[in-house]
Scaffold this motif. Structure first.
Motif, mmCIF file in Angstrom:
data_model
loop_
_atom_site.group_PDB
_atom_site.id
_atom_site.type_symbol
_atom_site.label_atom_id
_atom_site.label_comp_id
_atom_site.label_asym_id
_atom_site.label_seq_id
_atom_site.Cartn_x
_atom_site.Cartn_y
_atom_site.Cartn_z
ATOM 1 N N PRO A 201 11.910 -1.105 16.373
ATOM 2 C CA PRO A 201 12.543 0.224 16.032
ATOM 3 C C PRO A 201 12.756 1.005 15.081
ATOM 4 N N ALA A 202 13.333 2.224 15.175
ATOM 5 C CA ALA A 202 13.603 3.214 13.794
ATOM 6 C C ALA A 202 14.294 4.098 13.899
ATOM 7 N N PHE A 203 14.951 4.059 13.364
ATOM 8 C CA PHE A 203 16.732 5.116 13.257
ATOM 9 C C PHE A 203 16.298 6.296 13.358
ATOM 10 N N SER A 204 16.961 7.352 13.941
ATOM 11 C CA SER A 204 17.368 8.494 13.289
ATOM 12 C C SER A 204 17.708 8.449 12.348
ATOM 13 N N PRO A 205 17.408 10.322 11.524
ATOM 14 C CA PRO A 205 17.639 10.485 10.005
ATOM 15 C C PRO A 205 19.231 10.296 10.150
ATOM 16 N N ASP A 206 20.163 10.776 11.867
ATOM 17 C CA ASP A 206 21.573 10.748 11.862
ATOM 18 C C ASP A 206 22.141 9.433 11.670
ATOM 19 N N THR B 129 10.495 12.071 12.572
ATOM 20 C CA THR B 129 10.420 13.476 11.557
ATOM 21 C C THR B 129 11.980 13.716 10.399
ATOM 22 N N PRO B 130 11.382 14.420 9.228
ATOM 23 C CA PRO B 130 13.043 14.003 8.893
ATOM 24 C C PRO B 130 14.021 15.122 9.113
ATOM 25 N N TYR C 76 7.232 9.410 6.766
ATOM 26 C CA TYR C 76 7.277 10.689 6.049
ATOM 27 C C TYR C 76 8.446 10.299 4.849
ATOM 28 N N SER C 77 8.045 11.959 4.062
ATOM 29 C CA SER C 77 9.415 11.393 2.775
ATOM 30 C C SER C 77 10.301 12.349 3.150
ATOM 31 N N GLU C 78 11.358 12.337 2.075
ATOM 32 C CA GLU C 78 12.174 12.689 2.891
ATOM 33 C C GLU C 78 12.724 14.305 3.657
ATOM 34 N N ASP C 79 11.843 14.546 2.284
ATOM 35 C CA ASP C 79 11.983 16.527 2.516
ATOM 36 C C ASP C 79 10.542 16.844 3.288
ATOM 37 N N GLY D 148 -10.544 -4.969 -8.792
ATOM 38 C CA GLY D 148 -10.853 -6.952 -7.234
ATOM 39 C C GLY D 148 -10.033 -5.882 -6.166
ATOM 40 N N ARG D 149 -9.230 -4.399 -6.168
ATOM 41 C CA ARG D 149 -9.205 -4.654 -4.392
ATOM 42 C C ARG D 149 -7.580 -5.879 -4.852
ATOM 43 N N ALA D 150 -6.626 -4.628 -3.878
ATOM 44 C CA ALA D 150 -4.968 -5.445 -3.050
ATOM 45 C C ALA D 150 -4.987 -5.494 -1.725
ATOM 46 N N ASN D 151 -4.120 -5.689 -1.154
ATOM 47 C CA ASN D 151 -4.063 -4.797 -0.053
ATOM 48 C C ASN D 151 -2.632 -4.256 -0.056
ATOM 49 N N ASP D 152 -2.463 -2.984 0.312
ATOM 50 C CA ASP D 152 -1.210 -2.130 -0.222
ATOM 51 C C ASP D 152 -0.459 -1.621 1.161
ATOM 52 N N ALA D 153 0.040 -2.260 1.860
ATOM 53 C CA ALA D 153 0.101 -1.757 3.063
ATOM 54 C C ALA D 153 2.076 -1.863 3.294
ATOM 55 N N GLY D 154 2.801 -0.938 4.784
ATOM 56 C CA GLY D 154 3.842 -0.407 5.003
ATOM 57 C C GLY D 154 4.436 -0.002 3.961
ATOM 58 N N PRO D 155 3.755 1.323 3.320
ATOM 59 C CA PRO D 155 5.025 2.135 2.748
ATOM 60 C C PRO D 155 6.071 3.083 3.175
ATOM 61 N N MET D 156 7.149 2.971 1.974
ATOM 62 C CA MET D 156 8.415 3.395 2.463
ATOM 63 C C MET D 156 8.677 4.875 1.440
ATOM 64 N N TRP D 157 9.733 5.942 2.183
ATOM 65 C CA TRP D 157 10.358 6.100 1.296
ATOM 66 C C TRP D 157 11.091 6.256 0.209
#
Length: 255
Positions: free
Chosen positions: A75-80, A122-123, A167-170, A215-224
């Motif tokens: 699930p994901a909410f719309s901006p409004d 999308t923003p 997406y970034s906020e802008d 030695g690397r790492a796991n970076d996951a699930g980006p959010m702004w």
């Protein structure tokens, strides 16, 4: 087996059910296995028992939004905050749907036979971002698409492939994981397909990679949030939340 033997078995089973803690009744005050949370300014949505639920952030009872035999996810909410996009397994396939937070009949937005996985809006709230394997040459990859909330043909983003994105906020940038999460199969995975986060700029089509430790790492699930990207990382052993400041290029632990 004679009747007497069967009676003894049934009596023993009944005694076990009555005397064993946890089997006498369902504990409705300790619900578990809630997953895939999403948050707006006023509500929280989540998946429970393959259905979509929503509750007010201030507390109170959760409302069930979907009840189909197929699974609802991501699930994901719309901006409004008025709509929730999600991936639904209706009519034999996984596609993108939207449903009002207040409830109603989910509206289908994609129709391709491949699985379409919702990433967010999308923003401006006019389209839903999702991943799909519909145009790839290999089952190893998925790509990013946008489909209008009001309906229409999905358009593909110019990024070659992505597994998860935000997406970034802008709307000027997009942070994404190019590949699937290999660490779900191998804990502390450090091979060639570790999860990395790239930040794509729509203005000049440049790509910036969030720095990784030696030695690397796991970076996951980006959010702004503002000018920072928040993400999960196992760079210090166990997964915790970190932030990356695009201006200072500094990575800080949050948890």
């Amino acid at each position: 087996m004679n009747t007497s033997g069967l009676a003894k078995i049934f009596c023993g089973l009944a005694a076990f059910l009555l005397l064993t803690p946890g089997l006498q009744a369902v504990d409705t005050t300790d619900t578990r296995m809630l997953s895939q949370p999403a948050v707006s300014r006023t509500h929280a949505a989540f998946v429970y028992a393959n259905d979509l639920w929503v509750a007010e952030i201030g507390g109170g009872a959760a409302r069930r939004l979907t009840a189909d035999v197929g699974a609802e996810s991501f699930p994901a909410f719309s901006p409004d905050g008025r709509l929730i996009a999600f991936s639904g397994q209706y009519e034999g396939n996984t596609d993108v749907y939207v449903v009002p937070v207040s409830g109603g009949v989910p509206r289908r937005l994609t129709w391709h036979p491949g699985p379409d996985v919702v990433q967010g809006f999308t923003p401006d709230g006019a389209a839903v971002l999702f991943t799909s394997p519909r145009s790839v040459f290999s089952g190893r990859y998925t790509q990013l698409f946008r489909v209008p909330v009001e309906g229409g043909f999905p358009g593909q983003l110019e990024i070659p492939h992505a597994f998860r994105a935000a997406y970034s906020e802008d709307g000027s940038r997009l942070a994404y994981n190019p590949l699937y999460d290999a660490f779900t199969q191998w804990k502390h995975y450090r091979g060639g397909t570790v999860s990395v986060i790239w930040i794509y700029s729509f203005g000049d089509r440049s790509v910036e990679k969030i720095p990784q430790p030696e030695g690397r790492a796991n970076d996951a699930g980006p959010m702004w949030i503002g000018g920072r990207v928040f993400f999960r990382s196992d760079r210090d052993g166990e997964f915790n939340i970190y932030s990356y400041d695009l201006k200072t290029k500094k990575i800080e632990p949050v948890t």
